[in-house]
Design an enzyme around this catalytic site. Structure first.
Site, mmCIF file in Angstrom:
data_model
loop_
_atom_site.group_PDB
_atom_site.id
_atom_site.type_symbol
_atom_site.label_atom_id
_atom_site.label_comp_id
_atom_site.label_asym_id
_atom_site.label_seq_id
_atom_site.Cartn_x
_atom_site.Cartn_y
_atom_site.Cartn_z
ATOM 1 N N ASN A 8 0.858 -1.191 0.000
ATOM 2 C CA ASN A 8 0.000 0.000 0.000
ATOM 3 C C ASN A 8 0.893 1.241 0.000
ATOM 4 O O ASN A 8 1.640 1.473 0.961
ATOM 5 C CB ASN A 8 -0.914 -0.036 1.236
ATOM 6 N N HIS A 11 0.765 6.290 1.579
ATOM 7 C CA HIS A 11 1.510 7.290 2.357
ATOM 8 C C HIS A 11 2.555 8.037 1.531
ATOM 9 O O HIS A 11 3.021 9.087 1.937
ATOM 10 C CB HIS A 11 2.167 6.655 3.577
ATOM 11 N N HIS A 51 -5.646 3.538 -2.195
ATOM 12 C CA HIS A 51 -6.988 3.868 -1.725
ATOM 13 C C HIS A 51 -7.308 5.286 -2.190
ATOM 14 O O HIS A 51 -6.695 6.243 -1.714
ATOM 15 C CB HIS A 51 -7.005 3.785 -0.190
ATOM 16 N N ARG A 53 -9.559 7.919 -1.677
ATOM 17 C CA ARG A 53 -10.586 8.267 -0.692
ATOM 18 C C ARG A 53 -11.516 9.337 -1.246
ATOM 19 O O ARG A 53 -11.147 10.117 -2.120
ATOM 20 C CB ARG A 53 -9.915 8.803 0.583
ATOM 21 N N ARG A 57 -7.522 12.599 0.299
ATOM 22 C CA ARG A 57 -6.460 13.102 1.183
ATOM 23 C C ARG A 57 -5.062 12.622 0.770
ATOM 24 O O ARG A 57 -4.089 13.242 1.098
ATOM 25 C CB ARG A 57 -6.743 12.766 2.646
ATOM 26 N N GLU A 78 -8.555 0.153 -3.355
ATOM 27 C CA GLU A 78 -9.420 0.198 -2.177
ATOM 28 C C GLU A 78 -10.374 1.364 -2.361
ATOM 29 O O GLU A 78 -9.954 2.477 -2.729
ATOM 30 C CB GLU A 78 -8.595 0.427 -0.911
ATOM 31 N N THR A 109 -18.735 -2.010 14.654
ATOM 32 C CA THR A 109 -18.188 -1.518 15.927
ATOM 33 C C THR A 109 -16.660 -1.621 15.943
ATOM 34 O O THR A 109 -15.984 -0.827 16.565
ATOM 35 C CB THR A 109 -18.751 -2.308 17.123
ATOM 36 N N GLU A 159 -10.765 -9.501 3.035
ATOM 37 C CA GLU A 159 -9.547 -9.092 3.721
ATOM 38 C C GLU A 159 -9.913 -8.915 5.190
ATOM 39 O O GLU A 159 -10.719 -8.039 5.535
ATOM 40 C CB GLU A 159 -8.990 -7.782 3.148
ATOM 41 N N HIS A 198 -3.887 -4.368 7.826
ATOM 42 C CA HIS A 198 -3.983 -3.214 8.733
ATOM 43 C C HIS A 198 -3.158 -3.451 9.995
ATOM 44 O O HIS A 198 -3.433 -4.359 10.767
ATOM 45 C CB HIS A 198 -5.420 -2.866 9.127
#
Ligand code: PXP
Length: 251
Positions: A8, A11, A51, A53, A57, A78, A109, A159, A198
């Site tokens: 990924n 970043h 990803h 978004r 961002r 993603e 949750t 995943e 993650h």
């Protein structure tokens, strides 16, 4: 079969946006997303995960198209389960789409996608992607109800969200690991490919290796963090080498 590594590189775009979000046409815009993907490939990445978004961002839609045009590795997009992202996926046609939660209403949750709540829209969108040859994954908690719902939707992969495990200590860490194993067993029994991601890093990799049926890990943060000191190619290579020790959960 060996455990695959999806790298990924979001970043890398996070860093670029920190300086150039308002000046995307500056004479020099760095770091380069394309170079990051190529270095990841040179280090042994099996796929590149990005990803896009809704808030843009880090990755932009243009990044996704650039990577699709220029790199050979499969792209794992993603994305949130929204009309806008669905249209992007249809236009981009990545090898894989992983549907992830973004807004609070989409999250269970614990933090995975709430497949049960979104089954109506997922039911209409997923087959359209699959008919384009895109393999679809759902990023979900190791929750029996969510996994069963994923199975009913006919996706190829899930995943498993390893974030709760990565944060837990002591007894609760063992509990989280057991939940991940139960989730992997359930998914495997439903004929799903089992991926995980993650919060995975070198320190918790051995515990991840105790989980059976894993096909692929999606890892971002730790690879980019380590890349600051050894370079991305080396960072990915170290992870790829470490992952070669996976014995299908039997080790
Ligand atoms: N898998 C999914 C679905 C993600 O959204 C992310 C990024 O949060 C990752 C894996 C990679 O997580 P990390 O950056 O903690 O390695």
């Amino acid at each position: 079969m060996s455990l695959l590594l999806g790298v990924n590189i979001d970043h890398v775009a996070t860093l670029r946006q920190a300086r150039y979000a308002l000046n995307p046409d500056a004479p020099i815009v760095e770091p380069s997303i394309l170079e990051a993907a190529r270095e990841s490939e040179a280090g042994g990445a099996d796929s590149i995960t990005i990803h896009v978004r809704e808030d843009r961002r880090h990755m932009q839609a243009e990044d996704a198209f650039l990577l699709k045009r220029e790199i050979d590795l499969p792209i794992n997009l993603e994305m949130a389960n929204t009309p806008e992202m669905f249209t992007l996926a249809v236009e981009l046609q990545p090898a894989f789409v992983c549907i992830v939660p973004e807004s609070r209403e989409e999250v269970t949750t614990e933090g995975g996608l709430d497949v049960l709540k979104q089954s109506a829209t997922l039911k209409t969108r997923i087959p359209v992607l699959q008919n384009l040859g895109i393999k679809v994954s759902l990023f979900i908690d190791p929750d029996p109800k969510q996994i069963a719902a994923a199975g009913e939707l006919g996706v190829e992969m899930i995943e498993l969200h390893t974030g709760a495990f990565a944060l837990a200590e002591g007894e609760s860490r063992l509990k989280e690991l057991a939940r991940l194993q139960a989730g992997a067993d359930q998914g495997q029994a439903l004929g799903l490919q089992i991926n995980a991601g993650h919060g995975i890093h070198h320190e918790n990799l051995q515990d991840i290796f105790s989980i059976k049926h894993l096909s692929e890990l999606n890892i971002g943060h730790t690879l980019i963090a380590r890349a600051m000191f050894v370079g991305l190619r080396q960072s990915v290579k170290e992870m790829r080498d470490a992952m070669a020790a996976y014995q299908g959960g039997e080790g």
